[in-house]
Design an enzyme around this catalytic site. Structure first.
Site, short mmCIF file in Angstrom:
data_model
loop_
_atom_site.label_atom_id
_atom_site.label_comp_id
_atom_site.label_asym_id
_atom_site.label_seq_id
_atom_site.Cartn_x
_atom_site.Cartn_y
_atom_site.Cartn_z
N GLU A 43 0.83 -1.20 0.00
CA GLU A 43 0.00 0.00 0.00
C GLU A 43 0.86 1.26 0.00
O GLU A 43 0.54 2.25 -0.65
CB GLU A 43 -0.93 0.00 1.23
CG GLU A 43 -2.02 -1.06 1.17
CD GLU A 43 -3.01 -0.76 0.06
OE1 GLU A 43 -2.65 -0.96 -1.12
OE2 GLU A 43 -4.13 -0.34 0.36
N THR A 68 -4.79 6.55 -6.20
CA THR A 68 -4.86 6.79 -4.75
C THR A 68 -3.93 7.93 -4.37
O THR A 68 -4.26 8.77 -3.53
CB THR A 68 -4.49 5.50 -3.99
OG1 THR A 68 -5.40 4.48 -4.39
CG2 THR A 68 -4.58 5.69 -2.49
N1 HSE Z 1 -7.96 5.24 3.15
C1 HSE Z 1 -7.37 5.30 1.86
C2 HSE Z 1 -7.70 6.65 1.24
C3 HSE Z 1 -7.90 4.20 1.01
O1 HSE Z 1 -8.84 7.09 1.38
O2 HSE Z 1 -6.81 7.25 0.65
C4 HSE Z 1 -7.30 4.10 -0.34
O3 HSE Z 1 -8.08 3.22 -1.12
#
Ligand code: HSE
Length: 308
Positions: A128, A181
């Site tokens: 991630e 993201t």
């Molecule tokens: N919590 C993260 C965001 C999730 O909102 O950036 C990414 O999928």
């Protein structure tokens, strides 16, 4: 030499108010990896899907997950990975987390399960971090463990499994627009005004209480996001109209799924979940944006082995 075939599901992060601290797994949609361990060292990744993936293994989220597993266990080996099924990257249903979770889970299967589920989440967070520039577990934890997960804290990682109401149907609509993201995180301010923070922690408390008590109305009115949505909703055409239409069609809540561009709604029965999906798809098609719809119960299982 040992080979395993593993699956890890898609997931919906944030659940409205729980930016970086809440997420749930989806049934059946996800990534499949085949992993083989042999003597030696090194990592090779083959893409057997028609989804474009980076050719450089240093740019693939699977690589840092494997390295973290070796670092945490003191083990070693040469790992061959075949990506057999892949969620489209940038879809907002935890594509990078599904690969990262499957890689962590597969490594544990290959080497006799030396790590706990929570340790595997630590491994998956490396993927991630590569994908988004941040260590967040709100996709990776449900992708590994299934169900609805609250990340109570990150230092150290403290994961809480929340109850999943019986009749809890999720509709995910993935419009064919790409929002990485990283881009969706870069748009967020570095600090939160006190008024917004007060709204957010009230809602997080309400959401957790609603899940424990099975009070679906409380769940719905708690799924409001004062922290990320105001800055991200501009990525999704006419977001406020979309929500209004989804709620009018019977959804208990509608929010951005993770960092988007997918949106999701929760409904108390399957028929409503499908109706809400049709309404949301209509919203996008009226704006000449194709979209894919998934309707599923929240999955209680996460990553798992498959028959080879
Ligand atoms: N919590 C993260 C965001 C999730 O909102 O950036 C990414 O999928």
């Amino acid at each position: 030499m040992k080979t395993v075939r593993v699956f890890a599901p898609a997931s919906v992060a944030n659940m409205g108010c729980g930016f970086d601290v809440m997420g749930f797994a989806l049934d059946d949609i996800g990534d499949i990896l085949e992993m083989t361990a042999t003597d030696g060292e090194g990592i090779a990744i083959t893409n057997r899907t028609d989804i474009p993936l980076p050719e450089d293994i240093e740019a693939n989220v699977i690589t840092p997950v494997i390295r973290k597993f070796f670092e945490m266990t003191g083990l070693s080996g040469h790992i061959d990975v075949s990506v057999c099924r892949k969620i489209f990257p940038g879809s907002g249903i935890g594509s990078s987390a599904a690969s990262s979770a499957a890689a962590a889970f597969g490594m544990n299967e290959l080497f006799g399960r030396p790590l706990s589920g929570d340790d595997l989440v630590v491994c998956a967070m490396e993927g991630e971090n590569l994908a988004s520039g941040g260590y967040h577990a709100d996709n990776a934890a449900p992708a590994l463990l299934g169900g609805i997960i609250l990340i109570r804290g990150y230092e150290p990682l403290d994961l809480v499994r929340l109850p999943v109401p019986d009749d809890f149907y999720c509709t995910v609509v993935h419009p064919r627009i790409v929002v990485s993201t990283k881009a969706a995180r870069d748009v967020l301010p570095k600090s939160v005004p006190m008024h917004d923070a007060v709204c957010q922690w009230g809602n997080v408390g309400g959401l957790v209480a609603g899940l424990y008590s099975g009070d679906i109305a409380l769940v719905g009115r708690s799924m409001k996001d004062s922290v990320a949505e105001p800055y991200r909703k501009h990525f999704i055409p006419d977001f406020d109209d979309l929500r209004e239409a989804a709620l009018k069609a019977g959804a208990i809540a509608m929010n951005i799924s993770g960092s988007g561009p997918s949106v999701f709604s929760l409904s108390a029965d399957l028929e409503t979940a499908r109706k809400v999906g049709a309404v949301m798809r209509e919203h996008f098609s009226e704006r000449e944006i194709r979209s894919d719809i998934y309707v599923a119960k929240v999955a209680s299982t996460g990553a798992r082995p498959l028959e080879p």
